[in-house]
Write a protein that holds these residues in place. Structure first.
Motif, PDB file in Angstrom:
ATOM      1  N   ARG A 506       0.821  -1.216   0.000  1.00  0.00           N
ATOM      2  CA  ARG A 506       0.000   0.000   0.000  1.00  0.00           C
ATOM      3  C   ARG A 506       0.856   1.268   0.000  1.00  0.00           C
ATOM      4  NH1 ARG A 506      -1.715   3.493   3.717  1.00  0.00           N
ATOM      5  NH2 ARG A 506      -0.837   2.252   5.397  1.00  0.00           N
ATOM      6  N   ILE A 507       1.876   1.317   0.866  1.00  0.00           N
ATOM      7  CA  ILE A 507       2.640   2.567   0.999  1.00  0.00           C
ATOM      8  C   ILE A 507       3.738   2.685  -0.056  1.00  0.00           C
ATOM      9  CG2 ILE A 507       2.147   2.671   3.454  1.00  0.00           C
ATOM     10  CD1 ILE A 507       4.953   1.665   4.003  1.00  0.00           C
ATOM     11  N   GLY A 508       4.218   1.553  -0.595  1.00  0.00           N
ATOM     12  CA  GLY A 508       5.196   1.617  -1.667  1.00  0.00           C
ATOM     13  C   GLY A 508       6.634   1.688  -1.181  1.00  0.00           C
ATOM     14  N   LEU A 509       7.541   1.773  -2.169  1.00  0.00           N
ATOM     15  CA  LEU A 509       8.978   1.683  -1.916  1.00  0.00           C
ATOM     16  C   LEU A 509       9.508   2.868  -1.112  1.00  0.00           C
ATOM     17  CD1 LEU A 509      11.773   0.387  -2.426  1.00  0.00           C
ATOM     18  CD2 LEU A 509      11.846   1.649  -4.593  1.00  0.00           C
ATOM     19  N   ILE A 510       9.173   4.079  -1.535  1.00  0.00           N
ATOM     20  CA  ILE A 510       9.800   5.273  -0.942  1.00  0.00           C
ATOM     21  C   ILE A 510       9.458   5.388   0.539  1.00  0.00           C
ATOM     22  CG2 ILE A 510       9.888   7.790  -1.032  1.00  0.00           C
ATOM     23  CD1 ILE A 510       9.461   7.634  -4.010  1.00  0.00           C
ATOM     24  N   GLU A 511       8.155   5.260   0.889  1.00  0.00           N
ATOM     25  CA  GLU A 511       7.769   5.398   2.295  1.00  0.00           C
ATOM     26  C   GLU A 511       8.342   4.250   3.128  1.00  0.00           C
ATOM     27  OE1 GLU A 511       3.663   6.174   2.949  1.00  0.00           O
ATOM     28  OE2 GLU A 511       3.452   7.449   1.166  1.00  0.00           O
ATOM     29  N   SER A 512       8.439   3.054   2.516  1.00  0.00           N
ATOM     30  CA  SER A 512       9.012   1.929   3.252  1.00  0.00           C
ATOM     31  C   SER A 512      10.479   2.187   3.579  1.00  0.00           C
ATOM     32  CB  SER A 512       8.873   0.648   2.429  1.00  0.00           C
ATOM     33  OG  SER A 512       7.517   0.331   2.220  1.00  0.00           O
ATOM     34  N   VAL A 513      11.226   2.734   2.605  1.00  0.00           N
ATOM     35  CA  VAL A 513      12.630   3.059   2.854  1.00  0.00           C
ATOM     36  C   VAL A 513      12.749   4.157   3.901  1.00  0.00           C
ATOM     37  CG1 VAL A 513      14.766   3.892   1.805  1.00  0.00           C
ATOM     38  CG2 VAL A 513      13.320   2.300   0.543  1.00  0.00           C
ATOM     39  N   GLN A 514      11.814   5.144   3.852  1.00  0.00           N
ATOM     40  CA  GLN A 514      11.824   6.203   4.871  1.00  0.00           C
ATOM     41  C   GLN A 514      11.618   5.609   6.272  1.00  0.00           C
ATOM     42  OE1 GLN A 514       8.752   8.769   3.378  1.00  0.00           O
ATOM     43  NE2 GLN A 514      10.162   9.982   2.113  1.00  0.00           N
ATOM     44  N   GLN A 515      10.675   4.648   6.372  1.00  0.00           N
ATOM     45  CA  GLN A 515      10.448   4.002   7.665  1.00  0.00           C
ATOM     46  C   GLN A 515      11.671   3.209   8.109  1.00  0.00           C
ATOM     47  OE1 GLN A 515       6.889   1.656   7.502  1.00  0.00           O
ATOM     48  NE2 GLN A 515       5.527   3.418   7.087  1.00  0.00           N
ATOM     49  N   LEU A 516      12.316   2.536   7.137  1.00  0.00           N
ATOM     50  CA  LEU A 516      13.509   1.757   7.462  1.00  0.00           C
ATOM     51  C   LEU A 516      14.606   2.652   8.037  1.00  0.00           C
ATOM     52  CD1 LEU A 516      15.267  -0.800   7.358  1.00  0.00           C
ATOM     53  CD2 LEU A 516      15.798  -0.223   4.979  1.00  0.00           C
ATOM     54  N   VAL A 517      14.871   3.784   7.363  1.00  0.00           N
ATOM     55  CA  VAL A 517      15.906   4.702   7.839  1.00  0.00           C
ATOM     56  C   VAL A 517      15.505   5.307   9.174  1.00  0.00           C
ATOM     57  CG1 VAL A 517      17.154   6.837   7.323  1.00  0.00           C
ATOM     58  CG2 VAL A 517      16.733   5.175   5.499  1.00  0.00           C
ATOM     59  N   GLY A 518      14.192   5.624   9.317  1.00  0.00           N
ATOM     60  CA  GLY A 518      13.734   6.197  10.582  1.00  0.00           C
ATOM     61  C   GLY A 518      13.827   5.220  11.729  1.00  0.00           C
ATOM     62  N   SER A 519      13.593   3.919  11.433  1.00  0.00           N
ATOM     63  CA  SER A 519      13.637   2.919  12.501  1.00  0.00           C
ATOM     64  C   SER A 519      15.042   2.714  13.059  1.00  0.00           C
ATOM     65  CB  SER A 519      13.091   1.580  11.982  1.00  0.00           C
ATOM     66  OG  SER A 519      13.965   1.026  11.002  1.00  0.00           O
ATOM     67  N   LEU A 520      16.052   3.187  12.326  1.00  0.00           N
ATOM     68  CA  LEU A 520      17.420   3.019  12.808  1.00  0.00           C
ATOM     69  C   LEU A 520      17.719   3.905  14.014  1.00  0.00           C
ATOM     70  CD1 LEU A 520      19.319   2.979   9.378  1.00  0.00           C
ATOM     71  CD2 LEU A 520      18.642   1.007  10.759  1.00  0.00           C
ATOM     72  N   ASN A 521      16.939   5.035  14.108  1.00  0.00           N
ATOM     73  CA  ASN A 521      17.187   6.018  15.181  1.00  0.00           C
ATOM     74  C   ASN A 521      18.658   6.431  15.195  1.00  0.00           C
ATOM     75  OD1 ASN A 521      14.529   6.136  16.152  1.00  0.00           O
ATOM     76  ND2 ASN A 521      14.835   4.224  17.320  1.00  0.00           N
ATOM     77  N   ASP A 522      19.180   6.653  13.997  1.00  0.00           N
ATOM     78  CA  ASP A 522      20.615   6.946  13.845  1.00  0.00           C
ATOM     79  C   ASP A 522      20.762   8.209  12.994  1.00  0.00           C
ATOM     80  OD1 ASP A 522      23.332   7.009  13.436  1.00  0.00           O
ATOM     81  OD2 ASP A 522      23.511   4.827  13.220  1.00  0.00           O
ATOM     82  N   ALA A 523      21.238   9.308  13.598  1.00  0.00           N
ATOM     83  CA  ALA A 523      21.330  10.593  12.883  1.00  0.00           C
ATOM     84  C   ALA A 523      22.357  10.564  11.760  1.00  0.00           C
ATOM     85  CB  ALA A 523      21.678  11.705  13.868  1.00  0.00           C
ATOM     86  N   ARG A 524      23.211   9.544  11.749  1.00  0.00           N
ATOM     87  CA  ARG A 524      24.222   9.486  10.675  1.00  0.00           C
ATOM     88  C   ARG A 524      23.586   9.200   9.317  1.00  0.00           C
ATOM     89  NH1 ARG A 524      28.090   4.878  12.378  1.00  0.00           N
ATOM     90  NH2 ARG A 524      26.027   3.894  12.696  1.00  0.00           N
ATOM     91  N   PHE A 525      22.433   8.562   9.302  1.00  0.00           N
ATOM     92  CA  PHE A 525      21.805   8.138   8.052  1.00  0.00           C
ATOM     93  C   PHE A 525      20.854   9.223   7.543  1.00  0.00           C
ATOM     94  CE2 PHE A 525      23.383   4.262   9.768  1.00  0.00           C
ATOM     95  CZ  PHE A 525      23.647   3.433   8.681  1.00  0.00           C
TER      96      PHE A 525
END
Length: 642
Positions: A506-525
């Motif tokens: 439903r949300i697609g590639l871009i939002e999924s990647v955004q969630q992946l990067v956000g889930s890292l809780n890492d400001a370096r990314f």
């Protein structure tokens, strides 16, 4: 005695003036039937010859000469003719002659730097092409430009170097006309340096070449040689010899265009005025300058504004010096102011002219591009039509002659295609199985490395709790178990998210990647998306997502980076994935075919499945991984994002 000398000088001046005017009138009639017409006659004769490279080059050279010697009103005809004749695909020589003319025109209009730069390029190209006569002309023009722009000792040495190089080239070409032209430039140079004996020596050598020319083409430069010798003799105070050579120069200038006749007369009177001023024969000097002004007024319509402005400035300065020597300070001041005004006007006109030239060049270049584009389109259309006809004819012949052979080949090709398709399916299945196996191994490793340690900790705390001696100790042990259990839950969610993010389709590639990067809780990314995003099929988006997930986790685990950039670049025909970090990198990344890691095998399988290309570059500055996925392979399997 002084009165007798003055009377004799006046008589000499009047005789010379009368002779110059008479020669100017008679040579104007003679000019109409001279060099330009003879060149045009030679052009018509050359065109009647059988086609050859030598004939084509001769026509180009004649067009170039006609652009130099024709009158301003019909000069553009020969410029256009030279341009169109040079448009032959193999006419490199013609194109260089066009550029030589354009560069020379720029310099004559006052754009010295731009003209010099283009002349240098064209001249070197002509020399490499072994077209020595016109390469020599380029060197002559370059030397003249350096002489106009600079007056230092170094630049004078550069000027004479160009002139002597031109003479060397013309000796190789054995064309007397070009050789004499180069020698006339050397005479001009020595004349400016007031080395009168060197002028006479060099110009006498040129005169001998002219008299020895059986074809008579070198005579067109005779007037310049004679004028230089006249000026040199005048500099040596040999007025009789000077007057003789000036008169002969006016006679022979009749074989060139009218502007040169008037230009020569104006120059002779300017030289005479300076000579008389130095001898303090002021009345004759004034008369000479008056005559020079008359011819300059006639000349202004036939030369460039830059040259006319410079000549007018020099004339005003000559009048200024003359009146100053006579203690006519009011008149001297007036002519000094006129010289300053003319110089300022000349500079302004020169800048305006340079702007107009640049604008015309731009417009001409645009017209050329349009013409070339149209010609290419016509040639391409004709080529396509011819190719289509040939293909149709060939297909018809093949169809009629080898029908059975085509059927056999078709059946054989079909069998081979089915075999290849079967092999491709097997290979794809193997890749999918390998990817699944690699994914399972990665999940097992994550469970063992991440979740296994957490569960072991919980187990240890429970054991300690069971052995607690008091209720308070039991509560403390249970309190330490809660954050560890929460950590285990986070790791389970992270592993599940990597396998398949919630609502991925439903949300697609871009939002999924955004969630992946956000889930890292890492400001370096940092994540960036460029271009117009597109939706692909869920299967392909999932594979792309897992490629990015694998790359991100590799960087997080191994790179020791301070900054990580994750980019998705949507192009018109492909999608590019870019992961870049400034960490220590993987030193074997430049040769990923030799790597045996589970993650890299997983990436390689998915890249092959997507028919994509990928490369990794590791250096001391970090690691960059680039994956290019073509849309062509995904044709029909994606739509624009709504």
């Amino acid at each position: 005695m002084n009165l007798i000398r003055l009377s004799h000088a006046t008589l000499q001046y009047r005789r010379l003036s009368g002779l110059l005017i008479a020669l100017l009138i008679t040579s104007s009639v003679h000019a109409q039937l001279s060099l330009p017409d003879s060149l045009y006659t030679l052009l018509k004769t050359t065109r009647q010859q059988s086609p050859s490279e030598q004939r084509q080059n001769k026509i180009l050279e004649l067009f170039f000469e006609l652009t130099t010697h024709r009158q301003p009103q019909d000069k553009h005809i020969w410029i256009d003719s030279l341009y169109y004749a040079s448009q032959h695909p193999y006419s490199r020589y013609g194109q260089l002659l066009c550029r030589l003319h354009q560069a020379d025109s720029l310099a004559q209009s006052g754009s010295f730097k731009q003209g010099y730069s283009q002349l240098l390029t064209v001249t070197q190209a002509l020399e490499r092409l072994h077209k020595v006569n016109y390469a020599a002309m380029g060197y002559l023009r370059m030397g003249a430009i350096v002489g106009k722009m600079h007056q230092t000792k170094r630049h004078r040495a550069e000027t004479i170097y160009y002139y002597r190089r031109a003479v060397e080239l013309t000796r190789q070409g054995q064309e007397l006309m070009h050789m004499v032209r180069a020698m006339s430039y050397i005479g001009d140079f020595y004349l400016e340096q007031k080395n009168y004996k060197a002028v006479i020596t060099s110009q006498q050598e040129a005169e001998q070449l002219i008299l020895a020319d059986k074809e008579g083409r070198a005579v067109r430069q005779y007037w310049a040689i004679l004028a230089n010798m006249g000026a040199a003799y005048l500099g040596l105070n040999k007025e009789a010899e000077a007057n003789t050579y000036f008169a002969k120069a006016m006679h022979y200038v009749g074989i060139t265009r009218a502007s040169q006749k008037i230009y020569l007369a104006q120059g002779i009177y300017s030289i005479l005025s300076e000579h008389y001023r130095k001898k303090k024969q002021y009345a004759l000097a004034h008369q000479s300058l008056h005559k020079s002004q008359q011819y300059l007024d006639t000349l202004k319509g036939t030369v460039s504004p830059a040259d006319a402005g410079k000549l007018q400035t020099d004339l005003y300065l000559a009048l200024y010096n003359l009146h100053k020597e006579q203690a006519n300070y009011q008149q001297a001041l007036r002519y000094h102011e006129l010289a300053q005004q003319q110089r300022n006007k000349w500079i302004t006109d020169e800048l305006d002219k340079e702007y107009e030239v640049l604008q015309q060049q731009y417009q001409t270049e645009q017209e050329k591009l349009k013409t070339i584009s149209l010609q290419k389109a016509i040639l391409q259309r004709e080529s396509q039509q011819e190719q289509q006809f040939n293909q149709f004819l060939l297909a018809l012949i093949v169809l009629l002659l080898i029908t059975m052979g085509l059927v056999y080949r078709f059946l054989k090709a079909k069998a081979q295609s089915q075999l290849a398709l079967s092999q491709l399916k097997q290979q794809t299945n193997r890749q999918v199985l390998a990817a699944q196996d690699a994914e399972r191994q990665r999940i097992a490793a994550d469970l063992h490395d991440d979740l296994g340690g957490v569960i072991a900790t919980i187990n240890h705390q429970i054991t300690k709790s069971l052995q607690a001696d008091s209720l308070q100790e039991l509560q403390r042990n249970l309190a330490t178990i809660k954050p560890v259990a929460a950590q285990a839950g986070d790791k389970i969610r992270s592993i599940a998210h990597n396998l398949m993010p919630p609502d991925f389709e439903r949300i697609g590639l871009i939002e999924s990647v955004q969630q992946l990067v956000g889930s890292l809780n890492d400001a370096r990314f940092q994540l960036a998306v460029f271009g117009a995003p597109r939706r692909l099929s869920p299967d392909f988006e999932l594979n792309i997502y897992r490629i990015l997930s694998e790359l991100i986790h590799n960087v997080q685990k191994h790179a020791q980076a301070s900054h990580v950039q994750v980019q998705l670049l949507f192009h018109t025909d492909s999608l590019t994935l870019l992961v870049e970090d400034d960490g220590i990198g993987n030193r074997l990344a430049n040769n990923h075919r030799e790597q045996t890691g589970i993650g890299l095998k997983n990436i390689s399988s998915r890249v092959n499945y997507l028919n994509a290309r990928w490369q990794t570059d590791a250096s001391e500055q970090g690691t960059t991984t680039l994956v290019e996925i073509p849309y062509e392979f995904l044709s029909g399997k994606y739509t624009h994002r709504r």
